[in-house]
Scaffold this motif. Structure first.
Motif, PDB file in Angstrom:
ATOM      1  N   ASP A  34      11.864 -16.118 -54.181  1.00 34.01           N
ATOM      2  CA  ASP A  34      13.271 -16.522 -54.292  1.00 34.01           C
ATOM      3  C   ASP A  34      13.646 -16.721 -55.761  1.00 34.01           C
ATOM      4  O   ASP A  34      12.778 -16.687 -56.638  1.00 34.01           O
ATOM      5  CB  ASP A  34      13.562 -17.759 -53.440  1.00 34.01           C
ATOM      6  CG  ASP A  34      12.898 -19.030 -53.947  1.00 34.01           C
ATOM      7  OD1 ASP A  34      12.504 -19.109 -55.132  1.00 34.01           O
ATOM      8  OD2 ASP A  34      12.778 -19.981 -53.154  1.00 34.01           O
ATOM      9  N   PRO A  35      14.930 -16.907 -56.060  1.00 35.08           N
ATOM     10  CA  PRO A  35      15.366 -17.064 -57.461  1.00 35.08           C
ATOM     11  C   PRO A  35      14.689 -18.219 -58.194  1.00 35.08           C
ATOM     12  O   PRO A  35      14.582 -18.202 -59.419  1.00 35.08           O
ATOM     13  CB  PRO A  35      16.871 -17.303 -57.349  1.00 35.08           C
ATOM     14  CG  PRO A  35      17.259 -16.663 -56.069  1.00 35.08           C
ATOM     15  CD  PRO A  35      16.085 -16.845 -55.161  1.00 35.08           C
ATOM     16  N   ASN A  38       9.746 -19.344 -56.016  1.00 33.45           N
ATOM     17  CA  ASN A  38       8.904 -19.730 -54.879  1.00 33.45           C
ATOM     18  C   ASN A  38       8.627 -18.514 -53.996  1.00 33.45           C
ATOM     19  O   ASN A  38       9.540 -17.768 -53.658  1.00 33.45           O
ATOM     20  CB  ASN A  38       9.598 -20.807 -54.048  1.00 33.45           C
ATOM     21  CG  ASN A  38       9.920 -22.035 -54.876  1.00 33.45           C
ATOM     22  OD1 ASN A  38       9.043 -22.603 -55.498  1.00 33.45           O
ATOM     23  ND2 ASN A  38      11.176 -22.421 -54.895  1.00 33.45           N
ATOM     24  N   THR A  39       7.379 -18.343 -53.625  1.00 35.87           N
ATOM     25  CA  THR A  39       7.004 -17.244 -52.736  1.00 35.87           C
ATOM     26  C   THR A  39       7.384 -17.594 -51.312  1.00 35.87           C
ATOM     27  O   THR A  39       7.083 -18.687 -50.833  1.00 35.87           O
ATOM     28  CB  THR A  39       5.490 -16.977 -52.822  1.00 35.87           C
ATOM     29  OG1 THR A  39       5.152 -16.688 -54.183  1.00 35.87           O
ATOM     30  CG2 THR A  39       5.080 -15.822 -51.944  1.00 35.87           C
ATOM     31  N   TRP A  40       8.043 -16.665 -50.629  1.00 30.58           N
ATOM     32  CA  TRP A  40       8.449 -16.895 -49.244  1.00 30.58           C
ATOM     33  C   TRP A  40       7.234 -16.802 -48.337  1.00 30.58           C
ATOM     34  O   TRP A  40       6.353 -15.975 -48.545  1.00 30.58           O
ATOM     35  CB  TRP A  40       9.460 -15.854 -48.812  1.00 30.58           C
ATOM     36  CG  TRP A  40      10.796 -15.945 -49.464  1.00 30.58           C
ATOM     37  CD1 TRP A  40      11.151 -16.717 -50.529  1.00 30.58           C
ATOM     38  CD2 TRP A  40      11.956 -15.227 -49.104  1.00 30.58           C
ATOM     39  NE1 TRP A  40      12.462 -16.519 -50.851  1.00 30.58           N
ATOM     40  CE2 TRP A  40      12.982 -15.595 -49.982  1.00 30.58           C
ATOM     41  CE3 TRP A  40      12.235 -14.287 -48.136  1.00 30.58           C
ATOM     42  CZ2 TRP A  40      14.267 -15.075 -49.908  1.00 30.58           C
ATOM     43  CZ3 TRP A  40      13.510 -13.761 -48.060  1.00 30.58           C
ATOM     44  CH2 TRP A  40      14.509 -14.158 -48.925  1.00 30.58           C
ATOM     45  N   THR A  44       8.675 -15.835 -42.811  1.00 31.62           N
ATOM     46  CA  THR A  44      10.047 -15.566 -43.235  1.00 31.62           C
ATOM     47  C   THR A  44      10.196 -14.159 -43.795  1.00 31.62           C
ATOM     48  O   THR A  44      11.148 -13.455 -43.473  1.00 31.62           O
ATOM     49  CB  THR A  44      10.485 -16.578 -44.321  1.00 31.62           C
ATOM     50  OG1 THR A  44      10.329 -17.887 -43.813  1.00 31.62           O
ATOM     51  CG2 THR A  44      11.923 -16.353 -44.737  1.00 31.62           C
ATOM     52  N   ALA A  45       9.269 -13.732 -44.632  1.00 33.31           N
ATOM     53  CA  ALA A  45       9.409 -12.474 -45.373  1.00 33.31           C
ATOM     54  C   ALA A  45       8.598 -11.319 -44.805  1.00 33.31           C
ATOM     55  O   ALA A  45       8.672 -10.211 -45.325  1.00 33.31           O
ATOM     56  CB  ALA A  45       9.002 -12.703 -46.826  1.00 33.31           C
TER      57      ALA A  45
END
Length: 83
Positions: A34-35, A38-40, A44-45
């Motif tokens: 994310d901006p 942080n790694t999703w 979620t991803a």
């Protein structure tokens, strides 16, 4: 986009089987970030962001491509049949 990536990898490496192509696409994906940096999480991803260059350069495939350890839970009740 994914179909195009697979077509590109397949044209560069025509002698692999379907599981190898799937592995090259899934297991070379880049983590989603994310901006804030942080790694999703995988829930979620998914596998992450498609990375065709790494898919072309990878020399290792894995089968099965994915594993599940039941961390996300399930609504399906596991059962086993005797034969």
């Amino acid at each position: 986009m994914t179909a195009g990536a697979v077509a590109l990898i397949k044209s560069a490496r025509p002698n692999l089987d379907a599981n190898d192509y799937r592995s090259l696409v899934v297991n070379t994906a880049s983590p989603m970030v994310d901006p804030g940096g942080n790694t999703w999480p995988v829930q979620t991803a998914g596998a992450g962001s498609l990375n065709v260059v790494q898919g072309l350069q990878s020399t290792v495939t894995a089968n099965p491509v994915t594993l599940s350890f039941g961390k996300a839970g399930s609504t399906v009740r596991p059962s086993r049949r005797s034969r």
